[in-house]
Every structure is written in structure tokens, then in C-alpha cells.
Design a protein around this motif. Structure first.
Motif, PDB file in Angstrom:
ATOM      1  N   LEU A 184     -26.764 -16.949  98.994  1.00  0.00           N
ATOM      2  CA  LEU A 184     -26.176 -16.024  99.966  1.00  0.00           C
ATOM      3  C   LEU A 184     -26.894 -14.677  99.913  1.00  0.00           C
ATOM      4  O   LEU A 184     -27.277 -14.098 100.932  1.00  0.00           O
ATOM      5  N   LYS A 212     -13.105 -15.572  96.331  1.00  0.00           N
ATOM      6  CA  LYS A 212     -14.196 -16.544  96.389  1.00  0.00           C
ATOM      7  C   LYS A 212     -13.860 -17.595  97.432  1.00  0.00           C
ATOM      8  O   LYS A 212     -12.697 -17.915  97.629  1.00  0.00           O
ATOM      9  N   PRO A 213     -14.855 -18.201  98.042  1.00  0.00           N
ATOM     10  CA  PRO A 213     -16.275 -17.913  97.851  1.00  0.00           C
ATOM     11  C   PRO A 213     -16.719 -16.714  98.686  1.00  0.00           C
ATOM     12  O   PRO A 213     -16.157 -16.449  99.753  1.00  0.00           O
ATOM     13  N   LEU A 214     -17.717 -16.014  98.192  1.00  0.00           N
ATOM     14  CA  LEU A 214     -18.235 -14.846  98.878  1.00  0.00           C
ATOM     15  C   LEU A 214     -18.853 -15.262 100.204  1.00  0.00           C
ATOM     16  O   LEU A 214     -19.489 -16.307 100.292  1.00  0.00           O
ATOM     17  N   LYS A 215     -18.620 -14.453 101.236  1.00  0.00           N
ATOM     18  CA  LYS A 215     -19.149 -14.771 102.557  1.00  0.00           C
ATOM     19  C   LYS A 215     -20.072 -13.662 103.043  1.00  0.00           C
ATOM     20  O   LYS A 215     -20.021 -12.542 102.541  1.00  0.00           O
ATOM     21  N   PHE A 216     -20.849 -13.993 104.069  1.00  0.00           N
ATOM     22  CA  PHE A 216     -21.695 -12.973 104.692  1.00  0.00           C
ATOM     23  C   PHE A 216     -20.851 -11.789 105.169  1.00  0.00           C
ATOM     24  O   PHE A 216     -21.252 -10.636 105.056  1.00  0.00           O
ATOM     25  N   LEU A 226     -24.442 -20.709  94.774  1.00  0.00           N
ATOM     26  CA  LEU A 226     -23.967 -20.256  96.083  1.00  0.00           C
ATOM     27  C   LEU A 226     -24.243 -18.774  96.295  1.00  0.00           C
ATOM     28  O   LEU A 226     -24.771 -18.365  97.326  1.00  0.00           O
TER      29      LEU A 226
END
Lengths: 160, 194
Positions: free
Chosen positions: B27, B128-132, B23
Motif C-alpha cells: 500500500l 485495520k486494514p489500512l486503506k488508501f 499489505l
């Protein structure tokens, strides 16, 4: 082959997953990440999820079977499982994982409560297993439909 | 617009979960970063050229060179063996590596954990989860160390695209942002409720 119909079925299945709360907006993130460079990204991630979650759940099953009273250990497994659920947007499973962890936390009270807590954990875990199974079934059907429907050749993206 | 002589912004991502690595790699790559992923803190240190044991066998990675120079480290907090926090400490203790910004990712929002990491020198702490949106918030804090890719336009367009699709869900997305503890200094501290 009626590709339009298959695509419609896939879209309907997908919509159902969101409407019924099986998936949340994190799944949109996965879809957004899918592109020409990674045309099967979502399915690959979901496959990884079911592989990891099956392994974790087998560990938890074993621990519960042996009536292991190491609730910290159970909590660690469950934290990992919940983390994976969060990462793919498996909303209902995530909720059940949270419920399970609440059971474990009650163990802070020492003594004779541990057996009844174990019971609660076991029941909670059954729910997780059910959600896991249903989600897997639905997503497998969804990806199968997508595969049968074939790649979308037109420039427009499917309606979200 | 990338200048030909500039090396791409290189991120080292550390997580023991292959799902998470996949993921985060996607990203970051989608955001035009160069990415290397490793599955443990010790492999991260090895990649960075910091050997714990000088007598260890030949490294699986080439010597840490200027071309493979890492501009940002993103690490999971909970990992077997060396935790993200331990890794952070080791990096900040090293004169060669201490200037590399380190971001901690965690699935749990634990205030004491956040404080601990920030006090140890972490640039930010994200859920988490890392986002834009997390990367967008982080980017201004990275520009001092290295020219980051032209993120603004890329993020704006990505987020514009996302918010168009998720118009209905925007409320829920905003909730997520509130949950996220992305802190780079005491003045930005958000105290999450337990």
C-alpha cells in the motif's frame, strides 16, 4: 487450450465468491494493489492468509480439545484470526469468528456455565473450519484457473 | 514530481503478522513512500537507533543515519512483547524521536484504546486494514514535518479508479469510513457506538 473459456470460468468463480458473500470489498483492495511489480500479489497474500489461519486454528483446536477454560486465550487467538480474515476480505469466515467471540464473552458469568459455553465454542468453531475449508477450495480453484488461463496480454483489465 | 535532492518519505511499519506487513508495505510503496517493515517494537526501536540495553550485541541494522531517517511510524497496537502503545510511549519519551509522527493501527475499535493512544501523542488511530483513504486523510497532517510525496493527484486517481470499479459497493465503502476512527485532535473525534 481455450484461454478465453478458462478466463471466463475464473471470472465466474470470482463473481460467485462475491455474490455468495465469501469475499467482501477488501478483496478488491488486494486486487487493486496487484501490479506489474507484484504480478502475483493477491495469490501471495491469500497463501499467507491460509498459512497463518491454519496455524491459529490448530492452536484453537488444541485448546478446545484440552477443554481449556481460558476463554481469554481463545478470544486472543480468535481476534488474530478475525483480523486476518478482515485483511483479505474473507467475509463469511469473519462473521463466524465474531460469533465465536460472542460465545467466549458469555463466560463473564462465572461458574457452571463454562462447559456449555465450551460446547457452543466448539460448534461455532466447526462452522469456522467449514468456511475456511470451502474458501480455500474455491480460491485454490480460482488461482489455478488464472494460472492456466495465462497472463492477460491485452491492455484492458478484466471486468470487475 | 520528485526533486532529485529530496530523499523519499520514509515510513517504518511495525506489525508481528507477515500478512499485515506485506499489505501495508505494498500500500505504501504503491503510494510512493519508502518503506521499512519490522516485526516487533523492539526491532523498531533498534532501527530507530534507540537501544533499550546499551550492552546489547551488534545491531542487525546500520546506525540510524540521516539517509535512513524515518518520517512516519505506523504500528499495530496488539503485538506480543512490546505493544504498539508501549512503542509509542518510548518514542515520545525520546528527545531524538519524539517529533516523528506515530500512527496506530488496530483490528479493534475500542474507544478507551483510541483515547489512550491519542493522549500519548499518536497522530492518528486507524482500523485495520489500512486503506488508501486513510493515507489520504493522514497526509495533510504530515506535511508540516516533511515534504510528503505528491499524494493528492495519486490518491485522487487511485480513489477515482477504485470508485469507478466499486460503484455498486460505494455505499458499503462509506460505512467503512464511518467505522474508521482517524483522529488527530479532539475536534475531529468520532465516538463509535459499541
Amino acid at each position: 487450450m481455450d484461454y478465453v473459456n478458462l478466463r471466463r470460468q475464473a471470472a465466474s468463480l470470482r463473481k460467485g465468491l462475491f455474490d455468495q458473500g465469501y469475499l467482501d470489498e477488501q478483496f478488491y483492495q488486494l486486487e487493486d494493489l496487484q501490479d506489474d511489480a507484484s504480478p502475483n500479489f493477491v495469490e501471495e497474500v491469500v497463501t499467507l492468509f491460509f498459512r497463518d489461519s491454519a496455524r491459529l486454528m490448530a492452536n484453537i483446536d488444541q485448546a478446545l480439545d484440552k477443554c481449556v477454560k481460558d476463554f481469554n486465550k481463545l478470544d486472543v487467538y480468535m481476534q488474530q484470526l478475525k483480523g486476518s480474515c478482515t485483511s483479505i476480505g474473507a467475509s463469511r469466515m469473519k462473521t463466524e469468528c465474531t460469533a465465536f467471540r460472542e460465545c467466549c464473552r458469555d463466560e463473564n458469568i462465572e461458574g457452571s456455565h463454562s462447559l456449555s459455553i465450551l460446547n457452543l465454542c466448539m460448534r461455532s468453531f466447526q462452522k469456522i473450519k467449514r468456511e475456511h475449508s470451502v474458501l480455500r477450495q474455491k480460491l485454490e480453484s480460482y488461482f489455478q484457473l488464472l494460472r492456466q488461463a495465462g497472463p492477460v496480454e491485452c491492455a484492458t483489465r478484466p471486468n470487475k | 514530481m520528485e526533486i532529485a535532492t529530496q530523499t523519499p518519505f520514509h515510513v517504518l511499519a511495525v506489525d508481528d503478522s507477515s500478512l499485515e506487513r506485506k499489505l501495508i508495505e505494498k500500500l505504501l510503496k504503491t503510494s510512493s513512500y519508502q518503506v521499512t517493515t519490522v516485526d516487533s517494537g523492539s526491532k523498531a526501536l533498534e532501527f530507530l537507533g534507540l537501544k533499550e540495553d546499551q550492552k546489547s550485541n551488534a545491531s542487525t541494522f546500520p546506525l540510524y543515519q540521516k539517509e535512513t531517517k524515518v518520517n512516519l511510524i505506523i504500528t499495530d497496537y496488539c503485538m506480543p512483547g512490546m505493544s504498539g502503545y508501549d512503542l509509542l510511549k518510548k518514542i515520545k519519551e525520546s528527545s531524538a524521536l519524539r517529533d516523528i509522527p506515530v500512527v496506530i493501527l488496530s483490528s479493534e475499535n475500542v474507544p478507551s484504546r483510541v483515547t489512550r493512544c491519542l493522549e500519548e501523542g499518536a497522530e492518528a488511530f486507524f482500523l485495520k486494514p489500512l486503506k488508501f483513504s486513510d493515507l489520504a486523510r493522514l497526509e495533510p497532517h504530515l506535511s508540516k514535518s516533511k515534504d510528503v510525496p505528491e499524494m493528492h493527484n495519486l490518491f485522487k486517481s487511485k480513489m477515482g479508479l477504485m470508485s469507478k470499479r466499486n460503484k455498486r459497493k460505494r455505499g458499503e465503502q462509506d460505512e467503512n469510513l464511518h467505522e474508521t476512527v482517524g483522529v488527530t485532535g479532539p475536534r475531529l473525534k468520532l465516538t463509535p457506538s459499541d
